[in-house]
Each structure stands twice: as C-alpha cells, then as structure tokens.
Design an enzyme around this catalytic site. Structure first.
Site, PDB file in Angstrom:
ATOM      1  N   CYS A 121      -7.576  61.533  13.800  1.00 30.76           N
ATOM      2  CA  CYS A 121      -8.781  60.739  13.971  1.00 30.76           C
ATOM      3  C   CYS A 121      -8.827  60.255  15.421  1.00 30.76           C
ATOM      4  O   CYS A 121      -8.191  59.263  15.775  1.00 30.76           O
ATOM      5  CB  CYS A 121      -8.759  59.556  13.011  1.00 30.76           C
ATOM      6  N   LEU A 122      -9.516  60.994  16.247  1.00 34.35           N
ATOM      7  CA  LEU A 122      -9.549  60.666  17.683  1.00 34.35           C
ATOM      8  C   LEU A 122     -10.962  60.942  18.180  1.00 34.35           C
ATOM      9  O   LEU A 122     -11.470  62.058  18.019  1.00 34.35           O
ATOM     10  CB  LEU A 122      -8.516  61.539  18.423  1.00 34.35           C
TER      11      LEU A 122
END
Lengths: 259, 167
Positions: B88-89
């Site tokens: 999750c970036l």
C-alpha cells in the site's frame, strides 16, 4: 460480486487491486468503442448526443454557426492534452514558421525541466519520443502521419506525458503566481504530483493556462455547459489569436474546425 | 516487438545495472522483459537490517504511463504490506508519475520499510504494534528477517527443500 448486503469490510484485505482492475475494465470498454483521436466529422452525432437535452440545444446551434466540423477525442482523462497536442501538430502541417518556433522551444524544454529537478533519465526518454514525433511533421507533412502517431497508444501517451511535464514544470517555476489558484492548502509540488503528472487526471483552467503560456501556443476553448445564454469562449492567453480551437462539454474536450 | 514500454524497460535495466542504488537489485526474468525479480536489502539501523527481501514486479504495455504491480514474494511484516505481499504505497497507485523508473520504485519501497505510514494500514497487527509496542514489533520483524534468508536457501537448493519454520 458479493451483494452489497453481504459485504463486510475487511481492513486487511487489499481492495486497491480490485478497484484498479475495475477501473481498467471501464477504460477498456471505452477504448473498444472510441479511437484516441477520431476522424473529422460534421455535427450529426453531436446533435444526436444531445437531442433530448434542451439546455444544450442553443449551444449546439452556436457551435454550428462558428465551426464546420469537429474531431472526437477518447474520454480517458487525457482528452485535453491529447486534443491540444493533436490539433497543434495538425496546425503545424501548414505553418513551417510556427514549426521552427515551437521546435526550438521543445528542444530547450528538456534542459529547463532537468534544471527544475525532474529526473534526467526518464525525462530524456519522453523528450526523445516527443521530438521524434514532432520532427516527423517536417519530413512527412501528412495528416495521416499525425493521426497514426496519436492513435498509437504508446506513442500518443508519451506525447501526453511530455505535455503534462511541461505544465508541471511551468507551474512549479511560477509557483509564486499560480499558488493562489490552488485550493485545499496544497503546495504546488503536491498539486503537480496529484493532478498534473499522473496520466488520466483531468485538466482544469490552470492546466490550460500553464500549457498555453509555457509553449506560447494560443488556444480558444468554447464552453458547452448548462449555463443560460450563448456559447462562451475563452482564449488562452487572452488577447491573442488562436491557432487551435477546442470544444468543452462537461468533463470532456474535443477539437473544433472552422473549415 | 519493440514498444515504448519494452524499450523503456530495457533502459531501466541498463540503468539499474550501471548505477544501482544501495541495497537494491533487480532484473527481468529469463525471457520476459515484462516480469522482473528484485531484491531489497533491509536498510541499516532499522529492524529490517540484514534481511534480503524478494519482490516481483509486473509491468503492462502501459508502463511507464501506468505503475507496475509490485509484490513482496518473501514474507513481510510491515504496516503497509498486505498478507498477499502487495504494497500500500501512494506512488504505486494514485500518485504514480511517469517520471518514475524501476530504480525509483524500489528505492521508495526501501524507504517505506523504515518509514511506515501507520495511517493507511494494510496489516493491522503490524500497525498497532508499530504504534503501541515497538519492541514486540521489532521482534516480529526480526523473525521475517531470518525467514528471508531461508528463502535464499530454497533457491540454491530447490530439489531438497529444507523444512521451513514459516508455515
């Protein structure tokens, strides 16, 4: 798909991927029925599109009075940049002096952007393709060539990216002036990261002003919105003589032609 | 066939070989330029130090205009990494910029390791421990650091796979 009632949010499940897959599917559906840059056509299909929408009837009449034909651009969030790029490349076919002027600006833009801090390695990649396609105008001199360039997805998107980078660079260089256009307390760097550089992000006034200022290309946009009264036009930058004309319908840009 | 994506990936590869950022390596898999394997070494002075974490990177023809799909193949314990290894970036999703290349992607993931974003947790346990019990968090991280070496053995010696403690 689960029914909404059975849906339980699980914080540790990765929904991003599902969302992205869904977005891609919608994009594919649009891509399946629309060219990136369509053929020149008369306004029959525009009439049909809005035949049941009274608010637009008067505006369509205005469009027809001012213009003869138009070209549809794929609705993928890049339509402003693609319409601007195509219409301008097309206009260069008949204007060698303007070609020379812009070729010079485009050549110099690479070093300017690198000076502003864009990564040289990737910037050069986009710049190279942009120049290669621009230079084809001088050698090929054919509208078929320009259509081919802009309908080849990879090449077409490279041109869109480079125009986006020019806008991003211009806004960051002139941050002091353009900062006041931003809402939500974002810095110019953040705005460019979120709203200018990523593909598929739609364009607003600020993108149009920046692109016309940075390139010295004058564009007129005719706004077909739901407001009362006549079709409203804006020229960017003000008081110059437009070399390209775009039609704005809510959320979308196409290209207009006087001839 | 040469497409802008494939041409760019060849350039990315050349650059990564000639000028590799510290603690990062990556290469296309045998006969597919669109699928890469990468390794990020856990940054020094972080709980991830000495770990050798494997990742897979999958590109589409839309690269670099769209981000690649990056996943940890090695087991990971980190607030922003999902159980399936996906990350999750923001720059891999809605803040992707076409000016990023493979080297920039891997460097960003490397810095995510020592600088998690607890506001968008993908692994709740890791996020809570990171906030509330840093010692326990570091212990759990050290476990996956040791496991990351066992992955290496798997590779060297796939025929006689040793029993791993992970499953």
């Amino acid at each position: 798909m689960e029914k909404a009632a059975d849906f339980h949010y699980n914080a540790e499940q990765n929904y991003d991927e599902e969302t992205i897959i869904q977005q891609r599917e919608i994009e594919k559906e649009i891509a399946g029925c629309q060219d990136l840059v369509g053929p020149k056509e008369d306004f029959t299909t525009l009439d049909r599109e809005f035949e049941h929408d009274v608010a637009f009837l008067k505006k369509i009449q205005d469009v027809k009075q001012r213009y003869r034909r138009f070209r549809r651009i794929r609705a993928d969030g890049n339509c402003f940049f693609r319409a601007f790029g195509f219409a301008y490349f097309e206009s260069l076919l008949k204007n060698p002096d303007e070609f020379k002027r812009f070729q010079d600006i485009a050549l110099k833009s690479k070093d300017e952007l690198i000076t502003l801090g864009f990564p040289q390695f990737t910037l050069e990649d986009f710049h190279e393709t942009f120049m290669q396609e621009l230079n084809k105008i001088e050698t090929n001199k054919s509208i078929e060539g320009v259509l081919q360039t802009f309908n080849d997805c990879g090449t077409s998107d490279y041109i869109v990216v480079y125009l986006r980078l020019i806008v991003s660079g211009f806004l960051q260089k002139n941050e002091d002036f353009y900062q006041s256009f931003l809402d939500g307390g974002r810095t110019m760097r953040e705005f460019c990261n979120q709203e200018v550089e990523p593909m598929g992000r739609e364009s607003d006034h600020i993108h149009i002003i920046a692109l016309s200022q940075a390139t010295g290309i004058c564009v007129q946009v005719d706004y077909m919105d739901r407001g009362d009264g006549n079709l409203i036009s804006h020229v960017f930058p003000e008081d110059s003589s437009p070399s390209i004309y775009l039609l704005y319908k809510p959320g979308h840009y196409d290209i207009l032609y006087k001839e | 066939m040469s497409t802008p994506a494939r041409r760019r990936l060849m350039r990315d590869f050349k650059k990564l070989q000639e000028d590799p950022p510290q603690g990062i390596s990556g290469a296309p898999s045998d006969n597919n330029i669109m699928f890469w394997n990468a390794v990020i070494f856990g940054p020094q002075d972080t709980p991830f130090e000495d770990g050798t974490f494997k990742l897979s990177i999958e590109f589409t023809e839309e690269y670099p205009n769209r981000p690649p799909q990056v996943k940890f193949v090695s087991k990971m314990f980190h607030p922003n990494v999902y159980a399936d290894g996906s990350i999750c970036l923001d720059i891999l999703q809605n803040r992707w910029s076409p000016t990023y290349d493979v080297s920039a992607v891997l460097t960003s993931i490397q810095s995510l390791l020592h600088d998690p974003n607890p506001n968008s947790p993908a692994n709740n346990e890791a996020a809570i421990l990171y906030r509330e019990n840093r010692r326990e968090y570091e212990k759990k991280v050290q476990l996956i650091v040791s496991e990351s070496w066992e992955d290496d053995n798997d590779d060297d010696d796939q025929a006689q796979k040793p029993e791993t403690s992970s499953k």
